[in-house]
Design a protein around this motif. Structure first.
Motif, PDB file in Angstrom:
ATOM      1  N   LEU A 287       0.829  -1.203   0.000  1.00 26.56           N
ATOM      2  CA  LEU A 287       0.000   0.000   0.000  1.00 26.56           C
ATOM      3  C   LEU A 287       0.861   1.251   0.000  1.00 26.56           C
ATOM      4  CD1 LEU A 287      -2.866  -1.002   2.454  1.00 26.56           C
ATOM      5  CD2 LEU A 287      -3.049  -0.621  -0.011  1.00 26.56           C
ATOM      6  N   ALA A 288       1.990   1.220   0.711  1.00 22.10           N
ATOM      7  CA  ALA A 288       2.900   2.369   0.697  1.00 22.10           C
ATOM      8  C   ALA A 288       3.475   2.575  -0.697  1.00 22.10           C
ATOM      9  CB  ALA A 288       4.017   2.165   1.713  1.00 22.10           C
ATOM     10  N   ARG A 289       3.677   1.473  -1.414  1.00 15.49           N
ATOM     11  CA  ARG A 289       4.280   1.563  -2.755  1.00 15.49           C
ATOM     12  C   ARG A 289       3.295   2.100  -3.791  1.00 15.49           C
ATOM     13  NH1 ARG A 289       4.940  -1.212  -7.507  1.00 15.49           N
ATOM     14  NH2 ARG A 289       3.362  -2.744  -6.928  1.00 15.49           N
ATOM     15  N   VAL A 290       2.049   1.586  -3.765  1.00 20.68           N
ATOM     16  CA  VAL A 290       1.099   1.938  -4.826  1.00 20.68           C
ATOM     17  C   VAL A 290       0.130   3.045  -4.422  1.00 20.68           C
ATOM     18  CG1 VAL A 290       1.233  -0.366  -5.798  1.00 20.68           C
ATOM     19  CG2 VAL A 290      -0.565   0.145  -4.145  1.00 20.68           C
ATOM     20  N   GLY A 291       0.015   3.318  -3.123  1.00 21.83           N
ATOM     21  CA  GLY A 291      -0.888   4.373  -2.676  1.00 21.83           C
ATOM     22  C   GLY A 291      -2.282   3.883  -2.333  1.00 21.83           C
ATOM     23  N   GLU A 292      -2.861   3.074  -3.206  1.00 16.97           N
ATOM     24  CA  GLU A 292      -4.226   2.574  -2.986  1.00 16.97           C
ATOM     25  C   GLU A 292      -4.401   1.288  -3.779  1.00 16.97           C
ATOM     26  OE1 GLU A 292      -8.764   3.899  -4.209  1.00 16.97           O
ATOM     27  OE2 GLU A 292      -7.277   5.459  -3.786  1.00 16.97           O
TER      28      GLU A 292
ATOM     29  N   ARG B 240      -5.969   2.192   1.695  1.00 22.21           N
ATOM     30  CA  ARG B 240      -4.744   2.984   1.675  1.00 22.21           C
ATOM     31  C   ARG B 240      -4.165   3.011   3.097  1.00 22.21           C
ATOM     32  NH1 ARG B 240      -7.618   8.919   0.906  1.00 22.21           N
ATOM     33  NH2 ARG B 240      -8.535   9.057   3.005  1.00 22.21           N
TER      34      ARG B 240
ATOM     35  N   ARG C  73       5.674  14.277  -8.526  1.00 21.82           N
ATOM     36  CA  ARG C  73       5.514  13.611  -7.237  1.00 21.82           C
ATOM     37  C   ARG C  73       4.776  12.282  -7.362  1.00 21.82           C
ATOM     38  NH1 ARG C  73       1.814  17.214  -3.479  1.00 21.82           N
ATOM     39  NH2 ARG C  73       2.065  15.392  -2.158  1.00 21.82           N
ATOM     40  N   GLU C  74       4.074  12.085  -8.489  1.00 17.13           N
ATOM     41  CA  GLU C  74       3.293  10.862  -8.621  1.00 17.13           C
ATOM     42  C   GLU C  74       4.162   9.637  -8.870  1.00 17.13           C
ATOM     43  OE1 GLU C  74       3.922  12.286 -12.794  1.00 17.13           O
ATOM     44  OE2 GLU C  74       3.496  13.205 -10.852  1.00 17.13           O
TER      45      GLU C  74
ATOM     46  N   PRO D 274       9.636   8.842  -5.406  1.00 17.92           N
ATOM     47  CA  PRO D 274       9.452   8.708  -3.955  1.00 17.92           C
ATOM     48  C   PRO D 274      10.009   9.915  -3.208  1.00 17.92           C
ATOM     49  CG  PRO D 274      10.460   6.754  -4.904  1.00 17.92           C
ATOM     50  CD  PRO D 274      10.485   7.806  -5.961  1.00 17.92           C
TER      51      PRO D 274
ATOM     52  N   LEU E 268       8.630  10.496   0.427  1.00 15.52           N
ATOM     53  CA  LEU E 268       8.225  10.414   1.818  1.00 15.52           C
ATOM     54  C   LEU E 268       9.271   9.667   2.637  1.00 15.52           C
ATOM     55  CD1 LEU E 268       4.447   9.553   1.385  1.00 15.52           C
ATOM     56  CD2 LEU E 268       5.469  11.781   1.860  1.00 15.52           C
TER      57      LEU E 268
ATOM     58  N   GLN F  42      10.339   5.648   2.658  1.00 13.00           N
ATOM     59  CA  GLN F  42      10.133   4.931   1.406  1.00 13.00           C
ATOM     60  C   GLN F  42      11.459   4.381   0.899  1.00 13.00           C
ATOM     61  OE1 GLN F  42       7.957   7.916  -0.968  1.00 13.00           O
ATOM     62  NE2 GLN F  42       6.318   6.417  -1.109  1.00 13.00           N
TER      63      GLN F  42
END
Length: 245
Positions: free
Chosen positions: A23-28, A66, A124-125, A128, A130, A133
Motif C-alpha cells: 500500500l505504501a508503494r502503490v498508494g491505494e 490505503r 511527485r506521482e 518517492p 516520503l 520509502q
C-alpha cells in the motif's frame, strides 16, 4: 488444521507488513490486487485488512484501501537520521526553487536505499519523497553509493555485470547518475553524492528530471545542493553517521 487459515503470530505480522509495504508503494489498492502483489491468499488479505482497519493502520475506501493515520503517525517518529534531515532542509529548498521538481535525500538503511526526507513538487506521482520509502535496487542512489565505494557492488537483477560496471564507472567519473523509470512513459531520476569530511559518500540527493532538455542545469543545481549539505555536515559532528544505517 489449515496453516494458511490460522497463521502463526509471526506469519500474521509478516503478512500485515507485506500489505502495508504494498500500500505504501502503490498508494491505494483492492484486496485482489494486494493478493496478486504479495502472494497472500485472498481470504488472508481480507482478514488482515479487517484487522489493520480496526487498528487504524489502513483506511477503507470505495473498493480499496490505503495507509491509515496510525501508520503515518508512527512513521513520523522515525528519527535515526534526524541530524542529516535538519542539515538537508535548506539545500533541498534551494534545489526545489531551481528545478521546480520533487527532490529527496536518501541513505542506505537496513539493506535498502531509503528516503530520509523530501519535498514534493513536479513528478511527485512517480518519484518517492516520503521519509521511510525505499528505492528499487538499481536506483540512481544505489549507483552513487556503489561508485563511492572501493569496489563495485554486485549487479542487481536485470543488469549484467558489464552493464552495472559501466554505469558505476560513469557515475564515478561524472559525479551523478540518472535512472529511467517506466511510469506512464519514460521518467528519469537523478542522484548525486553527499560527502562526509572524510570524503566518504554518506547520502545521495535525488531529483525527478521532468525536462531532460534542462538536464545540465539540473545536474549542476543538484551538485551545488549536495556541496552545501556536505559543508553543513562538516560543521555538525556525527551528522554524517546516523544511527541504524
Amino acid at each position: 488444521m489449515d496453516h494458511e487459515r490460522t497463521p502463526s503470530g509471526r506469519g500474521v505480522l509478516e503478512g500485515a507488513f507485506l500489505l502495508l509495504e504494498e500500500l505504501a508503494r502503490v498508494g491505494e489498492a483492492g484486496p485482489t490486487g494486494l493478493s496478486h502483489a504479495t502472494g497472500l491468499p485472498k481470504s488472508t488479505v481480507h482478514r488482515l485488512l479487517d484487522q489493520l482497519t480496526a487498528l487504524g493502520a489502513v483506511e477503507r475506501l470505495d473498493g480499496g484501501y490505503r495507509i491509515g493515520a496510525t501508520v503515518a503517525r508512527l512513521g513520523r517518529s522515525w528519527n535515526a537520521h534526524r541530524a542529516l534531515e535538519r542539515n538537508a532542509a535548506l539545500p533541498l529548498r534551494h534545489l526545489v526553487s531551481v528545478t521546480r521538481s520533487t527532490v529527496c535525500l536518501t541513505v542506505p538503511h537496513a539493506g535498502q536505499m531509503t528516503v530520509v526526507t523530501g519535498i514534493p513538487a513536479a513528478a511527485r506521482e512517480f518519484f518517492p519523497h516520503l521519509a521511510g520509502q525505499t528505492l528499487p535496487p538499481d536506483s540512481a542512489a544505489d549507483v552513487i553509493f556503489a561508485a563511492g565505494g572501493p569496489t563495485a557492488a554486485p549487479p542487481p537483477q536485470g543488469h549484467t555485470a558489464a552493464q552495472w560496471t559501466r554505469r558505476v564507472r560513469r557515475a564515478r567519473e561524472q559525479g551523478a547518475d540518472m535512472h529511467q523509470y517506466e511510469w506512464d512513459g519514460e521518467r528519469n531520476c537523478l542522484a548525486v553524492p553527499v560527502h562526509a569530511p572524510s570524503g566518504e559518500v554518506v547520502a545521495a540527493v535525488g531529483v525527478a528530471v521532468v525536462d531532460t532538455r534542462r538536464l545540465a542545469t539540473t545536474v549542476e543545481a543538484a551538485q551545488r545542493a549536495a556541496r552545501m549539505l556536505s559543508t553543513s555536515l562538516g560543521r555538525t559532528p556525527g551528522a554524517g553517521t546516523p544511527r541504524g544505517g
